[in-house]
Design a protein around this motif. Structure first.
Motif, short mmCIF file in Angstrom:
data_model
loop_
_atom_site.label_atom_id
_atom_site.label_comp_id
_atom_site.label_asym_id
_atom_site.label_seq_id
_atom_site.Cartn_x
_atom_site.Cartn_y
_atom_site.Cartn_z
N ALA B 97 -14.43 68.25 48.71
CA ALA B 97 -13.35 69.12 48.23
C ALA B 97 -13.02 68.82 46.77
O ALA B 97 -11.94 69.17 46.30
N GLY B 98 -13.93 68.20 46.06
CA GLY B 98 -13.67 67.87 44.67
C GLY B 98 -13.68 69.08 43.76
O GLY B 98 -14.17 70.15 44.13
N ALA B 99 -13.18 68.89 42.57
CA ALA B 99 -13.04 70.00 41.63
C ALA B 99 -14.39 70.59 41.24
O ALA B 99 -14.49 71.77 40.91
N THR B 100 -15.45 69.79 41.26
CA THR B 100 -16.74 70.28 40.79
C THR B 100 -17.61 70.82 41.92
O THR B 100 -18.70 71.33 41.66
N ASP B 101 -17.14 70.71 43.15
CA ASP B 101 -17.98 71.10 44.28
C ASP B 101 -18.07 72.60 44.43
O ASP B 101 -17.07 73.31 44.45
N THR B 102 -19.28 73.09 44.58
CA THR B 102 -19.53 74.51 44.75
C THR B 102 -19.25 74.92 46.18
O THR B 102 -19.63 74.22 47.12
#
Lengths: 117, 114
Positions: B97-102
């Protein structure tokens, strides 16, 4: 609060011409930017994303996007449009740092691209 | 190919009759999301699961519930569908659920309420 704007409801372009679909964003931290495409009665398909590094990001199907920090923009581009590129395009942004451990993806309203033969 | 699958693709229900939409994934992703999309508008996040942890959006009506019995499957239950619930429902997954995860989306289920 994070937000994203797609100023054009529709973009019309002739096949073979370059296309640009515009996106601007507002975040409090570092922006993480995404482009998705949606064909009729289908889900969203990931095209590309900007996380860090080179401002020009290359993605699927010949699309690319240019991150411009000073103009807070992330416009989607393609050098030569195809009729099959006609679809709905969504820009999306996530902010950093995380709030309560999670920042949701914020979508723009979408831009309909029509490529004419 | 690893993918996100939604069943059925088209669902017709009657006003007030409970309906369940299904999503499965072969990506082995930790996070699964449900979005509602009306009339080519931007998708609206209803809720998401991080593993078994359920996260509801503040403005998601109580009429919408979700279950995630295992990593691969997630269900959207609409307890008493109203005419306003007619929409495309999109399931998505991401590794984290990170900011960079697509987020990767399924093909969607179009719900019609009669």
């Amino acid at each position: 609060a994070q937000s994203v704007a797609q100023p054009e409801d529709q973009v019309n372009v002739a096949e073979g011409n370059p296309l640009t679909v515009k996106c601007t964003y507002s975040v409090s931290g570092n922006p993480y930017l995404f482009w998705y495409v949606q064909y009729p009665n289908r889900g969203l398909q990931f095209l590309l994303k900007y996380i860090t590094g080179d401002n020009l990001v290359k993605g699927s199907y010949g699309f690319e996007a240019e991150f411009n920090k000073s103009q807070t923009s992330f416009h989607l581009k393609k050098p030569s449009a195809l009729v099959s590129d006609s679809a709905l395009y969504f820009c999306a942004v996530r902010d950093s740092p995380l709030i309560d451990g999670y920042n949701k993806l914020i979508f723009g309203a979408g831009t309909r691209l029509a490529v004419h033969p | 190919d690893a993918m996100v699958i939604q069943n059925p693709r088209y669902q017709v229900t009657q006003f007030g009759k409970p309906v369940t939409l299904s999503c499965s994934q072969t990506l082995n992703h930790n996070v699964m999301y449900w979005y509602q999309q009306k009339s080519s508008q931007a998708p609206k996040l209803l809720f998401h699961y991080y593993d078994k942890d359920f996260n509801n959006e503040a403005d998601t009506p109580d009429n919408f519930q979700s279950r995630r019995p295992n990593t691969s499957f997630c269900f959207l239950d609409i307890r008493s569908p109203g005419l306003g619930d007619a929409a495309m429902y999109l399931c998505a997954t991401s590794s984290l659920a990170g900011a960079t995860d697509t987020q990767y989306f399924g093909p969607g289920t179009r719900l019609t309420v009669l």
